[in-house]
Design a protein around this motif. Structure first.
Motif, mmCIF file in Angstrom:
data_model
loop_
_atom_site.group_PDB
_atom_site.id
_atom_site.type_symbol
_atom_site.label_atom_id
_atom_site.label_comp_id
_atom_site.label_asym_id
_atom_site.label_seq_id
_atom_site.Cartn_x
_atom_site.Cartn_y
_atom_site.Cartn_z
ATOM 1 N N LEU A 147 -2.406 45.301 25.398
ATOM 2 C CA LEU A 147 -1.942 44.162 26.204
ATOM 3 C C LEU A 147 -1.438 44.647 27.566
ATOM 4 O O LEU A 147 -1.691 44.032 28.606
ATOM 5 C CB LEU A 147 -0.793 43.486 25.445
ATOM 6 C CG LEU A 147 -0.604 42.003 25.665
ATOM 7 C CD1 LEU A 147 -1.765 41.226 25.070
ATOM 8 C CD2 LEU A 147 0.710 41.552 25.016
ATOM 9 N N HIS A 148 -0.743 45.784 27.536
ATOM 10 C CA HIS A 148 -0.188 46.392 28.750
ATOM 11 C C HIS A 148 -1.325 46.802 29.703
ATOM 12 O O HIS A 148 -1.258 46.558 30.907
ATOM 13 C CB HIS A 148 0.626 47.610 28.297
ATOM 14 C CG HIS A 148 1.300 48.384 29.381
ATOM 15 N ND1 HIS A 148 2.332 47.883 30.127
ATOM 16 C CD2 HIS A 148 1.085 49.647 29.832
ATOM 17 C CE1 HIS A 148 2.727 48.812 30.988
ATOM 18 N NE2 HIS A 148 1.988 49.889 30.835
ATOM 19 N N ILE A 149 -2.378 47.382 29.136
ATOM 20 C CA ILE A 149 -3.526 47.792 29.960
ATOM 21 C C ILE A 149 -4.210 46.536 30.523
ATOM 22 O O ILE A 149 -4.591 46.490 31.695
ATOM 23 C CB ILE A 149 -4.502 48.664 29.143
ATOM 24 C CG1 ILE A 149 -3.822 49.979 28.763
ATOM 25 C CG2 ILE A 149 -5.790 48.940 29.932
ATOM 26 C CD1 ILE A 149 -4.606 50.864 27.803
ATOM 27 N N ALA A 150 -4.317 45.494 29.678
ATOM 28 C CA ALA A 150 -4.938 44.245 30.147
ATOM 29 C C ALA A 150 -4.118 43.660 31.294
ATOM 30 O O ALA A 150 -4.674 43.174 32.288
ATOM 31 C CB ALA A 150 -5.021 43.245 28.990
ATOM 32 N N ALA A 151 -2.782 43.741 31.193
ATOM 33 C CA ALA A 151 -1.920 43.209 32.264
ATOM 34 C C ALA A 151 -2.131 44.010 33.553
ATOM 35 O O ALA A 151 -2.206 43.434 34.638
ATOM 36 C CB ALA A 151 -0.455 43.275 31.828
ATOM 37 N N ALA A 152 -2.257 45.348 33.412
ATOM 38 C CA ALA A 152 -2.470 46.190 34.607
ATOM 39 C C ALA A 152 -3.797 45.805 35.275
ATOM 40 O O ALA A 152 -3.883 45.713 36.504
ATOM 41 C CB ALA A 152 -2.467 47.667 34.205
ATOM 42 N N LEU A 153 -4.820 45.556 34.452
ATOM 43 C CA LEU A 153 -6.124 45.163 35.005
ATOM 44 C C LEU A 153 -6.040 43.781 35.669
ATOM 45 O O LEU A 153 -6.628 43.545 36.718
ATOM 46 C CB LEU A 153 -7.193 45.153 33.905
ATOM 47 C CG LEU A 153 -7.575 46.537 33.356
ATOM 48 C CD1 LEU A 153 -8.589 46.407 32.234
ATOM 49 C CD2 LEU A 153 -8.155 47.405 34.479
#
Ligand code: HEM
Ligand code: HEM
Length: 191
Positions: free
Chosen positions: A154-160
């Protein structure tokens, strides 16, 4: 201690990326280790315990550094629910970075297993031996590992999302190499 800088300090960025690699490795080593019936279990477990305790030490240092240096402000135009989600998810990530190794250590203590790391370093048990505690902590370690994985995704998706959709410079605040000259979206106010 937040809002005055436009990026995390070099130390914070180094710790973030070093720990991201270690934690992803831990999740895969953990799953690989419990899926094997071969002799690899022993060296994988030794790696898992050693890296896990290193993550615990790094997380404590990182938290102290965070208290001292704070964090850059989120973009001023980011909707409040998103700001709240960012704060809560970061809090949960910190809790898991500290909680997971402690639960692993406590689980092995309750199971009466030796907690021996690389270099024959032996850690003391942090809980008395107890079958019921061992089962409880085993379940906690198991389910929280999956929660950790989901939160990292989820954190990586938010960064993207910040980088590709909002293009608001949030990723630049955490890139391994400093980006002071990269223009950030205006009106980044304090968190
Ligand atoms: C960030 C830290 C840690 C993460 C992300 C992590 C993650 C994991 C994962 C994903 C598994 C596999 C779960 C499964 O599918 O059954 C696992 C198993 C295990 N972990 Fe950890 N772990 C961490 C720290 C530790 C530490 C510090 C210790 C001990 C000192 C430890 C001891 C164990 C043991 C003994 C198992 C295997 C349990 C079994 O054989 O059933 N872990 N861990
Ligand atoms: C296991 C992997 C990771 C963990 C545990 C993790 C953890 C964290 C934590 C706890 C923060 C908050 C820092 C603070 O406020 O002190 C953070 C910030 C950040 N992370 Fe990660 N991270 C991981 C991987 C990644 C990856 C792969 C990316 C990029 C694709 C990324 C991008 C960012 C960005 C851009 C920030 C700054 C966000 C902001 O200021 O609101 N992280 N990370």
């Amino acid at each position: 201690m937040s809002g005055s800088r436009t990026e995390f300090t070099a130390l914070q960025r180094s710790l973030h990326w070093l720990m991201a690699i270690c934690i992803l490795a831990m999740l895969f080593v953990g799953v690989g280790m419990v899926s094997t019936v071969g002799r690899q279990y022993i060296p994988l477990l030794a790696t898992h315990k050693t890296l896990g305790i290193a993550i615990l030490a790094l997380a404590v240092i990182r938290l102290a550094v965070r208290f001292v240096y704070g964090a850059p402000a989120l973009p001023g135009d980011l909707p409040e629910p998103m700001k709240l989600a960012a704060h809560l998810s970061h809090l949960a990530l910190y809790a898991l970075m500290i909680g997971m190794p402690l639960i692993g250590w406590a689980m092995m203590s309750a199971g009466g297993y030796p907690i021996t790391l690389y270099g024959q370093i032996r850690l003391p048990p942090i809980l008395p031996q107890s079958d019921s505690l061992h089962t409880l902590l085993w379940n906690a370690h198991f389910y929280l590992a999956f929660a950790f994985f989901a939160l990292v995704l989820l954190h990586i998706a938010a960064a993207l999302f910040h980088t590709l959709v909002r293009r608001d410079g949030v990723l630049q605040t955490m890139l391994p190499v400093g980006n002071s000259d990269v223009p950030l979206k205006p009106q980044r106010n304090t968190r």
